[in-house]
Scaffold this motif. Structure first.
Motif, PDB file in Angstrom:
ATOM      1  N   ASP A 174       0.826  -1.212   0.000  1.00 23.55           N
ATOM      2  CA  ASP A 174       0.000   0.000   0.000  1.00 23.55           C
ATOM      3  C   ASP A 174       0.858   1.260   0.000  1.00 23.55           C
ATOM      4  OD1 ASP A 174      -2.334  -1.457   0.000  1.00 23.55           O
ATOM      5  OD2 ASP A 174      -2.731  -1.216   2.153  1.00 23.55           O
ATOM      6  N   PHE A 175       1.762   1.352   0.953  1.00 26.26           N
ATOM      7  CA  PHE A 175       2.468   2.620   1.151  1.00 26.26           C
ATOM      8  C   PHE A 175       3.638   2.835   0.197  1.00 26.26           C
ATOM      9  CE2 PHE A 175      -0.180   2.586   4.840  1.00 26.26           C
ATOM     10  CZ  PHE A 175      -0.475   3.934   5.013  1.00 26.26           C
ATOM     11  N   GLU A 176       4.118   1.785  -0.439  1.00 29.26           N
ATOM     12  CA  GLU A 176       5.132   2.013  -1.466  1.00 29.26           C
ATOM     13  C   GLU A 176       4.530   2.632  -2.724  1.00 29.26           C
ATOM     14  OE1 GLU A 176       7.736  -1.328  -2.195  1.00 29.26           O
ATOM     15  OE2 GLU A 176       8.988  -0.769  -0.473  1.00 29.26           O
ATOM     16  N   VAL A 225       7.010   8.480  -0.666  1.00 34.58           N
ATOM     17  CA  VAL A 225       7.529   7.336   0.093  1.00 34.58           C
ATOM     18  C   VAL A 225       8.609   6.669  -0.746  1.00 34.58           C
ATOM     19  CG1 VAL A 225       7.017   5.062   1.058  1.00 34.58           C
ATOM     20  CG2 VAL A 225       5.420   6.963   1.413  1.00 34.58           C
ATOM     21  N   SER A 226       9.809   6.573  -0.199  1.00 34.41           N
ATOM     22  CA  SER A 226      10.925   5.999  -0.945  1.00 34.41           C
ATOM     23  C   SER A 226      11.055   4.502  -0.735  1.00 34.41           C
ATOM     24  CB  SER A 226      12.241   6.672  -0.535  1.00 34.41           C
ATOM     25  OG  SER A 226      12.465   6.522   0.864  1.00 34.41           O
ATOM     26  N   GLU A 227      10.654   4.027   0.447  1.00 30.80           N
ATOM     27  CA  GLU A 227      10.802   2.599   0.748  1.00 30.80           C
ATOM     28  C   GLU A 227       9.959   2.251   1.959  1.00 30.80           C
ATOM     29  OE1 GLU A 227      14.443  -0.623   1.524  1.00 30.80           O
ATOM     30  OE2 GLU A 227      14.680   1.464   2.133  1.00 30.80           O
ATOM     31  N   VAL A 236       5.786  -2.218   9.831  1.00 33.24           N
ATOM     32  CA  VAL A 236       6.619  -1.685   8.746  1.00 33.24           C
ATOM     33  C   VAL A 236       7.204  -0.351   9.159  1.00 33.24           C
ATOM     34  CG1 VAL A 236       5.243  -2.813   6.935  1.00 33.24           C
ATOM     35  CG2 VAL A 236       4.762  -0.425   7.552  1.00 33.24           C
ATOM     36  N   GLN A 237       8.335  -0.031   8.585  1.00 31.05           N
ATOM     37  CA  GLN A 237       8.906   1.305   8.669  1.00 31.05           C
ATOM     38  C   GLN A 237       8.717   1.970   7.317  1.00 31.05           C
ATOM     39  OE1 GLN A 237      12.994   1.014  10.112  1.00 31.05           O
ATOM     40  NE2 GLN A 237      12.291   1.557  12.156  1.00 31.05           N
ATOM     41  N   ILE A 238       8.037   3.106   7.326  1.00 30.85           N
ATOM     42  CA  ILE A 238       7.776   3.864   6.099  1.00 30.85           C
ATOM     43  C   ILE A 238       8.801   4.995   6.019  1.00 30.85           C
ATOM     44  CG2 ILE A 238       6.088   5.248   4.836  1.00 30.85           C
ATOM     45  CD1 ILE A 238       3.892   3.815   6.506  1.00 30.85           C
TER      46      ILE A 238
END
Length: 222
Positions: free
Chosen positions: A49-51, A56-58, A87-89
């Motif tokens: 989702d967040f990638e 957001v780079s990673e 996760v780490q965003i």
């Protein structure tokens, strides 16, 4: 000779000025990025989702919130470590703010469920936000209050102090887009990880539940 020395000094001064201006316009890459830690059930799904978010780079999958050091995937999913799948965003705050990420996070999960997320049950699949300073805590609390108001239901996702984050093994990183094939899985034989992920996500009912909760506000549900 003196004139040559003056020319070299002038050239050096000009070069230093140009370098200084360039450094001001283009700060170091590492300084431009910040990190947000959240748990939203299966970390494959949160990573996917967040990638997709601009800025957001990673997104890195792992575990946090428990007491066991360097836990394995099997230990965490066994349910006795206290750890969350998390996760780490890594993001650029000049392109997407922490508040925006919190807003999207609540609308990418079922924040009314304290027992896990979707088909994944148990303590390791609970949702949570982990914060390291008062400003982040205040933003998370505001996002939680807004989510509760929007839903008209109690939001049970806790806001917790940030703890050590343990990166999971490479097998579980970028699972949703991996072309590696699985000899056996619960969703088929010899399928690519990316295909197995899509089948799992659909079968788990993640997007269907998020869509039913959030409707058009859901940023990732298809």
């Amino acid at each position: 000779m003196p004139s040559t020395v003056k020319m070299w000094k002038s050239a050096l001064l000009t070069a230093l000025i140009i370098i200084g201006i360039g450094a001001q316009k283009h700060p170091a890459h590492a300084q431009a990025h910040e990190t947000l830690t959240v748990a939203g059930g299966c970390f494959w799904c949160v990573e996917a989702d967040f990638e997709s978010v601009k800025g957001v780079s990673e997104v890195v999958s792992g575990f946090t919130g428990g007491n066991l050091k360097n836990p394995t995937y099997d230990q965490v999913t066994g349910g006795d470590t206290g750890h969350y799948e998390a996760v780490q965003i890594h993001y650029d705050p000049s392109q997407v703010s922490r508040s925006q990420l919190f807003h999207m996070f609540f609308r990418s999960i079922d924040p009314t469920d304290a027992g896990g997320q979707f088909c994944d049950r148990g303590s390791s699949y609970r949702s949570a936000i982990f914060v390291s300073d008062p400003a982040a805590k205040a933003e998370a609390q505001k996002a939680k209050a807004n989510a509760q108001k929007a839903l008209g239901q109690e939001v049970v996702t806790p806001i917790l102090p940030k703890q050590t984050f343990y990166k999971v093994d490479e097998y579980h990183q970028d699972y949703y887009k991996s072309s590696d094939r699985l000899a056996f899985s619960s969703v088929g034989l010899g399928v690519k990880k990316s295909v197995a992920y899509k089948r799992y996500r659909k079968g788990c009912g993640r997007d269907a539940r998020v869509k039913s909760l959030w409707g058009d506000e859901a940023p990732f549900a298809k």
